[in-house]
Write an enzyme that holds these catalytic residues in place. Structure first.
Site, PDB file in Angstrom:
ATOM      1  N   LYS A 165       0.825  -1.214   0.000  1.00  0.00           N
ATOM      2  CA  LYS A 165       0.000   0.000   0.000  1.00  0.00           C
ATOM      3  C   LYS A 165       0.853   1.255   0.000  1.00  0.00           C
ATOM      4  CE  LYS A 165      -4.086  -2.172   2.089  1.00  0.00           C
ATOM      5  NZ  LYS A 165      -3.564  -3.489   2.501  1.00  0.00           N
TER       6      LYS A 165
HETATM    7  O1  S5P Z   1      -9.462  -2.872   1.829  1.00  0.00           O
HETATM    8  C1  S5P Z   1      -8.677  -3.774   2.075  1.00  0.00           C
HETATM    9  C2  S5P Z   1      -7.507  -3.956   1.303  1.00  0.00           C
HETATM   10  C3  S5P Z   1      -6.673  -5.027   1.587  1.00  0.00           C
HETATM   11  S1  S5P Z   1      -5.390  -5.332   0.503  1.00  0.00           S
HETATM   12  N1  S5P Z   1      -8.926  -4.649   3.076  1.00  0.00           N
HETATM   13  C4  S5P Z   1      -8.086  -5.690   3.393  1.00  0.00           C
HETATM   14  O2  S5P Z   1      -8.399  -6.457   4.303  1.00  0.00           O
HETATM   15  N2  S5P Z   1      -6.915  -5.874   2.661  1.00  0.00           N
HETATM   16  C5  S5P Z   1      -5.960  -6.950   3.007  1.00  0.00           C
HETATM   17  O3  S5P Z   1      -6.600  -8.213   2.836  1.00  0.00           O
HETATM   18  C6  S5P Z   1      -5.449  -6.916   4.448  1.00  0.00           C
HETATM   19  O4  S5P Z   1      -4.241  -6.187   4.504  1.00  0.00           O
HETATM   20  C7  S5P Z   1      -5.279  -8.401   4.786  1.00  0.00           C
HETATM   21  O5  S5P Z   1      -3.974  -8.833   4.433  1.00  0.00           O
HETATM   22  C8  S5P Z   1      -6.269  -9.117   3.893  1.00  0.00           C
HETATM   23  C9  S5P Z   1      -7.554  -9.553   4.559  1.00  0.00           C
HETATM   24  O6  S5P Z   1      -7.325 -10.537   5.528  1.00  0.00           O
HETATM   25  P1  S5P Z   1      -8.528 -11.288   6.301  1.00  0.00           P
HETATM   26  O7  S5P Z   1      -7.843 -12.060   7.373  1.00  0.00           O
HETATM   27  O8  S5P Z   1      -9.434 -10.227   6.856  1.00  0.00           O
HETATM   28  O9  S5P Z   1      -9.221 -12.159   5.285  1.00  0.00           O
END
Ligand code: S5P
Length: 264
Positions: free
Chosen positions: A92
């Site tokens: 990011k």
């Molecule tokens: O808006 C966003 C963008 C990203 S890249 N929301 C997110 O959650 N992410 C990423 O996606 C975040 O940095 C994490 O690595 C992943 C989601 O992880 P989870 O455990 O919630 O599925």
């Protein structure tokens, strides 16, 4: 085969790296990018060994690993490569172009092992040129995913901002695609209309257990996200926190693949 499965997304894409992704997804019958958010090298190796066959890309946060060393990381990237995965560093980036170019180097040397990185467009479009210059500096190429939406509650990426990111990003050959909000299919559908077919939309905020996650994260259903126009579901805790990561990864792979077939 990939052309048939992906339809207009394949036909309209002018990006080699997008086509590479689409081919991997067809080969593995999976539109899953694993968010490998484990903070030890052993945990990361263990995870990729278990789920490698069921995912198409590997998303990392290189700066959250407690026992990171350059040597272990390069071994990890070799394993990911051998598993046929695109490597996506979710850094990011948000600074001005020339600083971002240098941040692609530094101790983590992201430019030397990443195929994809994320960036915010808050500082203007030169950030994409900075990132592309960094890959050129080491004779590599890659694609930028611009954050057009986010999955977290209360985020400040309002519809006007989203529109400007899309309008600028669509024009830039260095932009692989956009991050969209996987937790809100209606917003995603609108985003797909604005983006058109030539660029990817990848979506975090996806979990088979729909609802609110930790610290403001929100989750939507994987099938709904693909049907609304996502090309890849980014799944973290749904896989790496599961008691059986391989089983879970397979479930997400099946849900995403079946939804693509249903969509096209
Ligand atoms: O808006 C966003 C963008 C990203 S890249 N929301 C997110 O959650 N992410 C990423 O996606 C975040 O940095 C994490 O690595 C992943 C989601 O992880 P989870 O455990 O919630 O599925």
């Amino acid at each position: 085969m990939a052309a048939e499965i992906w339809g207009e997304r394949w036909a309209e894409s002018t990006s080699d790296i997008s086509k590479k992704y689409m081919e991997i997804a067809v080969k593995k019958r999976s539109l899953v990018c694993l968010a490998a958010d484990r903070n030890t090298m052993a945990g990361l190796f263990d995870l990729i060994e278990q789920v490698g066959p069921y995912i198409a890309a590997l998303k990392t946060h290189v700066d959250l690993v407690d026992d990171w060393t350059a040597g272990e990381w390069s071994r990890f990237c070799e394993v990911a490569d051998a598993a046929g995965l695109l490597i996506f560093e979710d850094r990011k980036f948000a600074d001005i172009g020339k600083i971002t170019r240098n941040q692609m180097g530094g101790i983590y040397d992201i430019r030397s092992w990443s195929d994809l990185v994320t960036a915010h467009l808050i500082s203007g479009p030169d950030i994409v040129d900075g990132i592309q210059a960094a890959w050129s500096d080491v004779s590599r190429s890659g694609g930028v995913l611009l954050l057009a939406q986010m999955s977290s509650r209360g985020n400040l990426l309002n519809p006007k901002y989203t529109d400007e990111v899309v309008a600028k990003g669509k024009q830039h050959p260095g932009v692989f695609g956009f991050i969209g909000n996987g937790s809100r299919p209606d917003e995603l559908r609108e985003l797909r209309q604005k983006v058109g077919s030539a660029k990817m939309i990848w979506t975090p905020g996806v979990n088979l257990a729909v609802g609110d996650g930790e610290m403001g994260q929100r989750y939507g259903d994987p099938r709904q996200a693909i049907l609304a126009g996502s090309d890849c579901i980014i799944v973290g805790s749904g896989i790496h926190k599961s008691s059986n990561p391989a089983d879970s990864a397979k479930k997400y792979a099946d849900a995403s693949w079946n939804a693509l077939i249903e969509r096209e």
